[in-house]
Enzyme design. Sequence first.
Site: not given
Length: 904
Positions: A642, A524, A588
Amino acid sequence: MVTAVAQRLASQRKEIDDTLATFTLSTTQLQEVKAKMRVELERGLKKDTHPTASVKMLPTYVYRTPDGTERGKYLALDLGGTNFRVLVVKIRTGMRNSVRMYNKIYAIPLEIMQGTGEELFDHIVQCISDFLDYMGMKNTRLPLGFTFSFPCNQTGIDKGDLVSWTKGFKATDCEGYDVVDMLREAIKRRNEFDLDIVAIVNDTVGTMMTCAYEDPKCQIGLIAGTGSNVCYMEEMKNIELVEGDEGQMCVNTEWGGFGENDNIEDIRTRYDREVDGGSLNPGKQRFEKMTSGMYLGEIVRQILIDLTKRGLLFRGRITERLKTKGIFETKFLSQIERYSSHLWHKLRSILQSLGLDSTCDDSIIVKEVCGAVSRRAAQLCGAGMAAIVDKIRENRGLDHLEITVGVDGTLYKLHPHFSTILKDTVRELAPNCKVDFILSEDGSGKGAALITAVIDKYLYAMRFSDETLRDIMARFRREMENGLGGDTNPTATVKMLPTFVRSIPDGSEKGDFIALDLGGSNFRILRVKVSHEKKQTVQMESQIYETPEDIIHGSGSRLFDHVAECLGDFMEKQKIKDKKLPVGFTFSFPYLDFLLNPAVLLTWTKRFKASGVEGMDVVKLLNKAIKKRGDYDADIMAVVNDTVGTMMTCGFDDQRCEVGIIIGTGTNACYMEELRHIDMVEGDEGRMCINTEWGAFGDDGTLEDIRTEFDREIDRGSLNPGKQLFEKMVSGMYMGELVRLILVKMAKEGLLFEGRITPELLTKGKFETKHVSAIEKSKEGLTKAKEILTRLGVEPSEDDCIAVQHVCAIVSFRSANLIAATLGAILTRLKDNKNSPRLRTTVGIDGSLYKMHPQYSRRLHKTVRRLVPESDVRFLLSESGSGKGAAMVTAWASRLQNAFMHHV
Ligand code: BG6
Ligand code: BG6
Ligand code: GLC
Ligand code: GLC
């Protein structure tokens, strides 16, 4: 003269008849008992009436009866009936009637039954020890099923708090405590052998299971022995104390308590009250005291005393024997009633053996008394049973029900008329049900073993006791310490990476940022505007971009070209291609951070495996890709994991947030650690966020004892064998696969889908974690299971669907439990760091598994509260992903950089 004697005899006869008439129940009275029992059954099931219900309707966590496919070797204990027994039960594969048992009866002396709890359980363990020696099995750690014939509040198949002792037991310090725990502790105290206690089972349930193994129609278990009780298969949706609406669960009615709320006082006699008054638990178990072997003899004795006092028996002489509590055992009752009255000399000799010297008339009267008392007992049980079968019939919406009751207990087995009267009564009061009764030949130990076997099959190793979870919690705490320590860090498996984030957002952040969010289920890109008029407000826009398999598994430069291309597209759409906005990069994966930037990837995890990136600075790689394009500029200010992004996002709303966890494709956690404990970073003041990378927990073998064959198979087929072993047991990327592997194995052994295995079922990835979530939904779960399994081509039966739901629940439950243990370790560490008796904190959470699975969050929260009772933890879901948090970190980074620039 003759008439005077005749008159006296007639009046005496009348007195006796009148006395015994109080034990005679008319059909109308029995129907009333049935109706009242029905009311209490319902009240016991309902949440709001349960606390005051006299029939407790306790959940047993037994979801099905055996299907004949169980196998294995089990140990069983059978405590609470006439005999205490230790057994070993061997169930051979595939066939019914292939059970072999060895057992030994042990005495439990009265002083132990009524001594301390510790003495009682030590005694039990001593008997087990003797049995294991006798069988030569001391060193085989067998699973154990514990038939414990007392009311227990169960919260799982292996957890049961004793509600109260009944019958002849009254050991101290047991009521309110978990019986399994007490047994485990006693085993530990003896420190001589080890056992896995898998199930705690009421004798009614054990009996039902034993009989159901022979007759699948058996869905009720009845004990008419020392005590009196019934269990039956109830619809889950009616059991309000247990969540979930699908399928059935066996309910232990504990109907012995019926009448405790005074609703059968009309049929209780003064003799019943006397027996109650002289019992170990006055006022309690009133129905049991009218119907079971432990008390029938006592009722008879009370009547005999009264008749004697009134000069109607034994020439009016009350002997010491007659005054002795308990002389009239059920077996004598049964013997006396076995002989017809004209064999009075036989009756007389039985009475004589009891020390009661009787005339011929006396013997006949005694027999009448026994008959009245036992007949009433059988009729009352019949009325209760009629209520149960009618309830089951109505549950199923049937006009007519055929069902089998499995029965055990000395009263039922030894008494000459009890069973006949019971059956007649049921037939009369429940005319729409055809009820068969079968006798449990082998006692309930076999049933306990069968329950153990049903659960044990495959998945036993996935269920953890709190004790195991606490142990895992302690292991993880050691891993954390290893990661933090300067000497131990280089070889630590849990890396405990410093992040250089020193506090959660303080409300002063502002600016216009771009955030990249790579590594979860979606890639994203976001624009985050933080403004500061009066109040801090955040505006976000985002877009998801594809990350095709060939790119995340291709070369590193291709991957970063792709990221740069998507970023360009995003800036174009936002019309900011000419600006150089600060970029925060949520990445992440585990990477080493040197003051936020650069960020060297240690190793790929989850789905990623692009070549030439491990050991490299990802900021550099991305900058290079952007520069190569030359159509826009970007200033990558900060890289955040993350978990850290999530903690920061949640910290924005809740200042108390100091832990961030992800339970999604992967799993990980970060938390605020005291700087003085972080050897890798200089300085002692204040705190810093540590990215634990707990996914790697177990990579050095620490979790081998809890990993199953399925976990090993998952690992072998993964992109990173031998790594992230904890992550592979718990996170979304692997959960569906775990379930699939279990289903394949069960199908191969003929336990599912009638042994059918389809190519789809054999295809990796065909069963996804979102399917686990769908199947575990309480309302439509089974329909979903049917759909999903049908798509795999296996034509599932209803039982298959239930079994698959069960498998899903066990796998996802294990995940929540394991995360609760590792999170528990972090929480206790925080608490110790703060040196406070209670921890009040907030945990920010994100990840698709946590968010989508219908039961996951509740189970996690519950277990955490149990494992860390001295804490008040708020679980805060990150609604907006980690992008917002990344922007916050970026805001500081740019401030820091500006300050630094000015300084130079
Ligand atoms: C035995 C069962 O056969 O019957 C026990 O194995 C049960 O579990 C007992 O408690 C009940 O009967 P009684 O008469 O021994 O109380
Ligand atoms: C998202 C966060 O909400 O959750 C990501 O923005 C994070 O940063 C992800 O990686 C984790 O969940 P999943 O299920 O997508 O792996
Ligand atoms: C007592 C116990 C019950 C048991 C029954 C038969 O009623 O409370 O749990 O099933 O006796 O043994
Ligand atoms: C993996 C990564 C870790 C990340 C987690 C959750 O465990 O190694 O960095 O936080 O997945 O996405």
